[in-house]
Design an enzyme around this catalytic site. Structure first.
Site, PDB file in Angstrom:
ATOM      1  N   ASP A 253       0.968  29.535  23.962  1.00 49.58           N
ATOM      2  CA  ASP A 253       0.137  30.343  24.851  1.00 49.58           C
ATOM      3  C   ASP A 253       1.027  31.004  25.893  1.00 49.58           C
ATOM      4  O   ASP A 253       2.178  30.593  26.101  1.00 49.58           O
ATOM      5  CB  ASP A 253      -0.919  29.479  25.539  1.00 49.58           C
ATOM      6  N   SER A 254       0.483  31.999  26.566  1.00 50.43           N
ATOM      7  CA  SER A 254       1.241  32.690  27.611  1.00 50.43           C
ATOM      8  C   SER A 254       1.441  31.825  28.846  1.00 50.43           C
ATOM      9  O   SER A 254       2.274  32.137  29.698  1.00 50.43           O
ATOM     10  CB  SER A 254       0.512  33.979  28.008  1.00 50.43           C
TER      11      SER A 254
ATOM     12  N   CYS B  43      -3.684  31.994  22.325  1.00 47.37           N
ATOM     13  CA  CYS B  43      -3.619  33.092  23.289  1.00 47.37           C
ATOM     14  C   CYS B  43      -4.249  34.305  22.626  1.00 47.37           C
ATOM     15  O   CYS B  43      -3.807  34.743  21.558  1.00 47.37           O
ATOM     16  CB  CYS B  43      -2.166  33.384  23.671  1.00 47.37           C
TER      17      CYS B  43
ATOM     18  N   GLU C 247      -3.288  30.169  36.588  1.00 50.32           N
ATOM     19  CA  GLU C 247      -1.874  29.815  36.626  1.00 50.32           C
ATOM     20  C   GLU C 247      -1.460  29.278  38.002  1.00 50.32           C
ATOM     21  O   GLU C 247      -0.574  28.433  38.113  1.00 50.32           O
ATOM     22  CB  GLU C 247      -1.011  31.020  36.258  1.00 50.32           C
TER      23      GLU C 247
ATOM     24  N   CYS D 192     -10.104  34.888  26.514  1.00 47.15           N
ATOM     25  CA  CYS D 192      -8.789  34.443  26.983  1.00 47.15           C
ATOM     26  C   CYS D 192      -8.898  32.952  27.189  1.00 47.15           C
ATOM     27  O   CYS D 192      -9.868  32.468  27.789  1.00 47.15           O
ATOM     28  CB  CYS D 192      -8.411  35.145  28.291  1.00 47.15           C
TER      29      CYS D 192
ATOM     30  N   HIS E 262      -7.462  31.067  29.117  1.00 45.23           N
ATOM     31  CA  HIS E 262      -7.447  30.639  30.519  1.00 45.23           C
ATOM     32  C   HIS E 262      -8.869  30.544  31.081  1.00 45.23           C
ATOM     33  O   HIS E 262      -9.135  29.761  31.998  1.00 45.23           O
ATOM     34  CB  HIS E 262      -6.659  31.645  31.376  1.00 45.23           C
TER      35      HIS E 262
END
Length: 473
Positions: free
Chosen positions: A10-11, A73, A152, A184, A186
């Protein structure tokens, strides 16, 4: 039972939402997770950058001997999933298709919203996927570029996060959605705020939950599921701040003890950009030098197994030189998605019907011993006259490329077996292998002399003569 880990990329930390579902649905599986937090977010980046970064993560986890890859991701899935699926030999799954399927199943009024990064929304991948599955669906897209930063930076439970989510999603309400895809990984970490903003009548689709359901089916289909119920050693890797990653991961996964390693993907940048890597399946750097001289000029980065310490030794279970060389070359080529050259060689004595052959290194048993092997050979040839002590040093090379037919080459050197060893420069059977043309054993030759006439050298020359032009172009 297959104890190899499942790899997740994942990013940043967002893919942990997929990992959480994996821990719930697949408790017997070991997880290796890599988050590229140092370069997060991926959403504003170009598709070329996302492709580059994703391949770097893929190469890293392939070295860890993963059995299945989850691209956790959405931006990376949109940019490069088909290419990765085509090139890798292990199963690969992204998060977009499972999420789309679940949204269509849940929606009653056929009005589905998609929120994601700028890159994912601009790619149009969700709309295409949804309409390919059901043309009558109405799709409403909205980029939410601020959401990833909130996660993040571990600001999910703040007033700022609540206000940002409410303000961003306000424009979606006018479309009368009944289903919203969290496009996403996240975003599930902001799920409470998103639900409050959209209202209880809107069903939120967490693509991570749906993806792991598909992973479970793939594990069964390919018969690679683990049934090991003991303690698992999950590993987590990040390119960014270790403390920040640990804080989010421990909180979200409810794992007080977490093994997190900070890693660099720098060495994979060159690999991915060049896409021309040649791995010599040996830990002997000397064996790679000849290939480095030949292939280095053609733009290849020549590596050995020393560059891939996580690749386990391939057991040579073949009954021929070619079978053993193929085992090494083809299994590693498919696992790492690079071109691989492997060899198998040995001594074949005519009076012994080709023995010791593929068992040359372990002729006298384990542990391997040159002295014991030579002693056994002399014992087996006791009483055999000089003219019947002929022998051949043989080498088979196999060049393997992912999803391509392997190329096989070989080389031989003829000689005879002496009754007493001579020379100290060689190894193995060199002190007993006498070449009449040179009047000495291969152990009496200088390295330069031996390399010029060796069975390995002849196999390399044969290989170069039959290589397709595209390999050397």
């Amino acid at each position: 039972m297959n104890k190899q880990p499942i790899g997740f990329i994942d990013s940043g930390v967002g893919g942990l939402t997929v990992v959480k579902e994996s821990l719930n649905q697949l408790p017997n599986e070991t997880i290796y997770y890599l988050g590229d937090s140092a370069r997060c977010p991926y959403g504003p980046r170009t598709p070329e950058e996302v492709r580059q970064f994703t391949w770097e993560m893929v190469h890293f986890l392939l070295e860890k001997n993963i059995k299945l890859l989850v691209i956790a991701c959405n931006t990376a899935t949109a940019a490069v999933l088909p290419e990765i699926k085509q090139k890798l030999s292990i199963p690969v799954i992204g998060v977009i298709d499972p999420g789309s399927r679940a949204a269509i199943s849940k929606s009653k009024n056929k009005r589905i919203g998609v929120i994601g990064t700028t890159g994912t929304i601009q790619s149009g991948v969700y709309e295409r996927t949804l309409k390919n599955k059901k043309q009558s669906i109405h799709v409403f897209n909205l980029p939410c570029p601020k959401f990833v930063g909130l996660v993040e930076e571990n600001k999910m439970n703040t007033t700022d996060a609540q206000e940002t989510v409410l303000e961003t999603l306000n424009t979606l309400k006018e479309h009368h959605l009944d289903t919203l895809i969290l496009g996403c990984t996240h975003y599930p970490l902001l799920k409470e705020h998103i639900q409050n903003a959209m209202g209880e009548h809107v069903t939120l689709i967490d693509s991570g939950v749906e993806t792991i359901t598909d992973v479970s089916m793939l594990l069964d289909y390919f018969d690679i599921a683990s049934t090991h119920e003991g303690e698992k050693h999950h590993r987590f890797f990040t390119t960014g701040n270790k403390e920040q990653f640990e804080k989010v991961a421990k909180q979200w996964l409810d794992m007080p003890e977490l093994d997190v390693e900070v890693i660099s993907l720098e060495k994979y940048q060159k690999v991915t950009q060049m896409e021309k890597v040649l791995l010599i399946a040996t830990k002997n750097k000397g064996k790679a030098r000849e290939f480095e001289q030949i292939f280095g000029e053609k733009g290849y980065s020549v590596k050995t197994l020393l560059d891939y310490p996580d690749i386990e030794d391939i057991e040579e279970t073949g009954t021929t030189f070619e079978e053993n060389a193929r085992l090494k070359a083809e299994s590693i080529a498919q696992r790492l998605n690079v071109m691989v050259i492997a060899d198998d060689s040995g001594l074949m004595v005519d009076a012994l019907h080709g023995e010791p052959g593929v068992y040359s290194a372990r002729y006298a048993g384990e542990p391997k011993s040159d002295t014991a092997n030579n002693a056994k050979l002399l014992s087996e040839l006791a009483g055999v006259p000089k003219e019947q002590r002929t022998a051949t040093f043989h080498c088979t090379l196999v060049l393997a490329r992912p999803n391509e037919q392997s190329i096989v080459a070989s080389g031989n050197v003829r000689g005879e077996i002496l009754t007493v060893p001579k020379g100290e420069n060689g190894f193995g059977y060199d002190p007993l292998f006498y070449i009449e043309e040179y009047g000495k054993t291969t152990a009496e030759m200088t390295p330069e002399e031996k390399n010029k006439i060796s069975h390995r050298k002849k196999a390399i020359q044969h290989l170069l003569s039959i290589l397709p032009q595209e390999v050397l172009s």
